[in-house]
Design a protein around this motif. Structure first.
Motif, mmCIF file in Angstrom:
data_model
loop_
_atom_site.group_PDB
_atom_site.id
_atom_site.type_symbol
_atom_site.label_atom_id
_atom_site.label_comp_id
_atom_site.label_asym_id
_atom_site.label_seq_id
_atom_site.Cartn_x
_atom_site.Cartn_y
_atom_site.Cartn_z
ATOM 1 N N ALA A 6 1.718 -42.156 -4.787
ATOM 2 C CA ALA A 6 1.040 -40.962 -4.033
ATOM 3 C C ALA A 6 1.182 -41.265 -2.625
ATOM 4 O O ALA A 6 1.325 -40.370 -1.782
ATOM 5 C CB ALA A 6 -0.036 -40.654 -4.836
ATOM 6 N N VAL A 7 0.527 -42.658 -2.224
ATOM 7 C CA VAL A 7 0.401 -42.918 -0.883
ATOM 8 C C VAL A 7 1.709 -42.806 -0.068
ATOM 9 O O VAL A 7 1.560 -42.501 1.119
ATOM 10 C CB VAL A 7 -0.378 -44.123 -0.560
ATOM 11 C CG1 VAL A 7 -0.337 -44.700 0.660
ATOM 12 C CG2 VAL A 7 -1.915 -44.050 -1.222
ATOM 13 N N LEU A 8 2.752 -43.387 -0.624
ATOM 14 C CA LEU A 8 3.975 -43.635 -0.209
ATOM 15 C C LEU A 8 4.600 -42.188 0.061
ATOM 16 O O LEU A 8 5.083 -41.935 1.530
ATOM 17 C CB LEU A 8 5.088 -44.339 -0.959
ATOM 18 C CG LEU A 8 4.656 -45.794 -0.924
ATOM 19 C CD1 LEU A 8 5.687 -46.505 -1.758
ATOM 20 C CD2 LEU A 8 5.083 -46.152 0.641
ATOM 21 N N ASP A 9 4.479 -41.144 -0.746
ATOM 22 C CA ASP A 9 4.996 -39.902 -1.010
ATOM 23 C C ASP A 9 4.095 -38.858 0.494
ATOM 24 O O ASP A 9 4.744 -38.336 1.074
ATOM 25 C CB ASP A 9 4.568 -39.014 -1.897
ATOM 26 C CG ASP A 9 5.717 -39.656 -3.100
ATOM 27 O OD1 ASP A 9 6.551 -40.310 -2.952
ATOM 28 O OD2 ASP A 9 5.423 -39.245 -4.276
ATOM 29 N N PHE A 10 2.870 -39.263 0.570
ATOM 30 C CA PHE A 10 2.119 -38.619 1.664
ATOM 31 C C PHE A 10 2.537 -39.012 3.015
ATOM 32 O O PHE A 10 2.705 -38.180 3.624
ATOM 33 C CB PHE A 10 0.723 -39.077 1.397
ATOM 34 C CG PHE A 10 -0.249 -38.426 2.514
ATOM 35 C CD1 PHE A 10 -0.840 -37.139 2.362
ATOM 36 C CD2 PHE A 10 -0.692 -39.422 3.502
ATOM 37 C CE1 PHE A 10 -1.648 -36.717 3.526
ATOM 38 C CE2 PHE A 10 -1.473 -39.006 4.489
ATOM 39 C CZ PHE A 10 -1.859 -37.462 4.682
ATOM 40 N N PHE A 11 2.632 -40.233 3.019
ATOM 41 C CA PHE A 11 2.950 -40.828 4.463
ATOM 42 C C PHE A 11 4.582 -40.845 4.867
ATOM 43 O O PHE A 11 4.764 -40.699 6.064
ATOM 44 C CB PHE A 11 2.627 -42.326 4.682
ATOM 45 C CG PHE A 11 1.140 -42.330 4.727
ATOM 46 C CD1 PHE A 11 0.557 -41.895 5.967
ATOM 47 C CD2 PHE A 11 0.342 -43.239 3.854
ATOM 48 C CE1 PHE A 11 -0.986 -42.201 6.316
ATOM 49 C CE2 PHE A 11 -0.887 -43.536 4.276
ATOM 50 C CZ PHE A 11 -1.556 -42.935 5.310
ATOM 51 N N THR A 12 5.173 -40.522 3.876
ATOM 52 C CA THR A 12 6.771 -40.265 4.059
ATOM 53 C C THR A 12 7.137 -38.667 4.504
ATOM 54 O O THR A 12 8.140 -38.054 4.871
ATOM 55 C CB THR A 12 7.589 -40.657 2.925
ATOM 56 O OG1 THR A 12 7.359 -39.936 1.860
ATOM 57 C CG2 THR A 12 7.791 -41.920 3.053
ATOM 58 N N LYS A 13 6.022 -37.777 4.468
ATOM 59 C CA LYS A 13 6.449 -36.323 4.990
ATOM 60 C C LYS A 13 6.010 -36.429 6.274
ATOM 61 O O LYS A 13 5.519 -37.067 7.200
ATOM 62 C CB LYS A 13 5.052 -35.579 4.380
ATOM 63 C CG LYS A 13 5.024 -35.350 2.819
ATOM 64 C CD LYS A 13 4.096 -34.363 2.317
ATOM 65 C CE LYS A 13 4.216 -34.325 0.856
ATOM 66 N NZ LYS A 13 2.989 -33.692 0.387
ATOM 67 N N GLN A 14 6.930 -35.675 7.101
ATOM 68 C CA GLN A 14 7.348 -35.699 8.632
ATOM 69 C C GLN A 14 6.011 -35.354 9.403
ATOM 70 O O GLN A 14 5.604 -36.015 10.187
ATOM 71 C CB GLN A 14 8.255 -34.496 8.870
ATOM 72 C CG GLN A 14 8.632 -34.550 10.329
ATOM 73 C CD GLN A 14 9.724 -33.729 10.890
ATOM 74 O OE1 GLN A 14 10.533 -32.971 9.843
ATOM 75 N NE2 GLN A 14 9.912 -33.532 12.074
ATOM 76 N N GLU A 15 5.260 -34.439 8.693
ATOM 77 C CA GLU A 15 3.888 -34.158 9.496
ATOM 78 C C GLU A 15 2.845 -35.146 9.524
ATOM 79 O O GLU A 15 1.897 -35.243 10.239
ATOM 80 C CB GLU A 15 3.238 -32.721 8.874
ATOM 81 C CG GLU A 15 2.739 -32.953 7.572
ATOM 82 C CD GLU A 15 3.746 -32.333 6.306
ATOM 83 O OE1 GLU A 15 3.761 -32.052 5.251
ATOM 84 O OE2 GLU A 15 5.078 -32.472 6.810
ATOM 85 N N ASN A 16 3.156 -35.972 8.327
ATOM 86 C CA ASN A 16 1.925 -37.206 8.091
ATOM 87 C C ASN A 16 2.624 -38.486 8.791
ATOM 88 O O ASN A 16 1.796 -39.475 8.930
ATOM 89 C CB ASN A 16 1.656 -37.541 6.661
ATOM 90 C CG ASN A 16 1.047 -36.347 6.029
ATOM 91 O OD1 ASN A 16 0.610 -35.507 6.616
ATOM 92 N ND2 ASN A 16 1.447 -36.120 4.826
ATOM 93 N N LEU A 21 1.845 -44.324 11.112
ATOM 94 C CA LEU A 21 1.979 -45.158 12.115
ATOM 95 C C LEU A 21 0.590 -45.584 12.708
ATOM 96 O O LEU A 21 0.446 -46.847 13.002
ATOM 97 C CB LEU A 21 2.731 -44.450 13.197
ATOM 98 C CG LEU A 21 4.389 -44.290 12.862
ATOM 99 C CD1 LEU A 21 5.090 -43.632 14.072
ATOM 100 C CD2 LEU A 21 5.005 -45.699 12.584
ATOM 101 N N SER A 22 -0.138 -44.704 12.836
ATOM 102 C CA SER A 22 -1.921 -45.116 13.351
ATOM 103 C C SER A 22 -2.528 -45.880 12.418
ATOM 104 O O SER A 22 -3.030 -46.976 12.687
ATOM 105 C CB SER A 22 -2.448 -43.901 13.549
ATOM 106 O OG SER A 22 -4.052 -43.892 14.013
ATOM 107 N N VAL A 23 -2.337 -45.768 11.079
ATOM 108 C CA VAL A 23 -3.071 -46.497 9.987
ATOM 109 C C VAL A 23 -2.328 -47.900 9.844
ATOM 110 O O VAL A 23 -3.029 -49.050 10.162
ATOM 111 C CB VAL A 23 -2.871 -45.805 8.572
ATOM 112 C CG1 VAL A 23 -3.157 -46.823 7.589
ATOM 113 C CG2 VAL A 23 -3.621 -44.599 8.603
ATOM 114 N N ALA A 24 -0.756 -47.895 10.278
ATOM 115 C CA ALA A 24 -0.394 -49.314 10.218
ATOM 116 C C ALA A 24 -0.607 -50.099 11.428
ATOM 117 O O ALA A 24 -0.875 -51.405 11.192
ATOM 118 C CB ALA A 24 1.288 -49.095 10.085
ATOM 119 N N GLU A 25 -0.787 -49.246 12.288
ATOM 120 C CA GLU A 25 -1.284 -50.146 13.687
ATOM 121 C C GLU A 25 -2.653 -50.739 13.474
ATOM 122 O O GLU A 25 -3.051 -51.937 13.723
ATOM 123 C CB GLU A 25 -1.088 -49.126 14.833
ATOM 124 C CG GLU A 25 -1.072 -49.857 16.148
ATOM 125 C CD GLU A 25 -0.786 -48.892 17.203
ATOM 126 O OE1 GLU A 25 -1.519 -48.621 18.100
ATOM 127 O OE2 GLU A 25 0.351 -48.429 17.482
#
Length: 113
Positions: A6-16, A21-25
């Motif tokens: 579910a987290v992966l699906d959320f972050f792979t949406k273009q608008e997210n 990237l901010s969370v990863a940083e």
């Protein structure tokens, strides 16, 4: 669907993606802070043992050669100056897709004053 998917699906949406990237940083910064705290606290404990047992060593942190603000381990050097010596080292390395902590001796040369 599991939580990770579910987290992966959320972050792979273009608008997210910008948020991802901010969370990863931020997670990289948190990991680096935790890493440095680990080595600093271990250095304090090692120095306390050196004092307690009156060992002929000095302990120091080892910086990551690729990231000068990041610590990668600890090493000991003899208090008595000598041109060539083995120094015990403990350091972390990213090997085989995982972080590992290694202990090894290291040969060091030092110019005498």
């Amino acid at each position: 669907m599991n939580e990770e998917q579910a987290v992966l699906d959320f972050f792979t949406k273009q608008e997210n993606l910008p948020l991802g990237l901010s969370v990863a940083e931020q997670m990289d910064q948190i990991r680096e802070q935790m890493n440095n705290r680990f080595w600093r606290e271990l250095l304090q404990r090692l120095n306390a043992l050196i004092v307690e047992y009156v060992l002929p060593w000095q302990a120091a942190a080892t910086e990551d050669k690729n990231a000068p603000d990041s610590l990668a381990g600890l090493h000991c050097i003899p208090r008595v100056e000598q041109p060539l010596y083995l120094r015990p080292m403990v350091e972390q390395q990213y090997l085989g897709g995982a972080w590992r902590i290694l202990f090894r001796p290291d040969v060091e040369r030092r110019a005498l004053s």
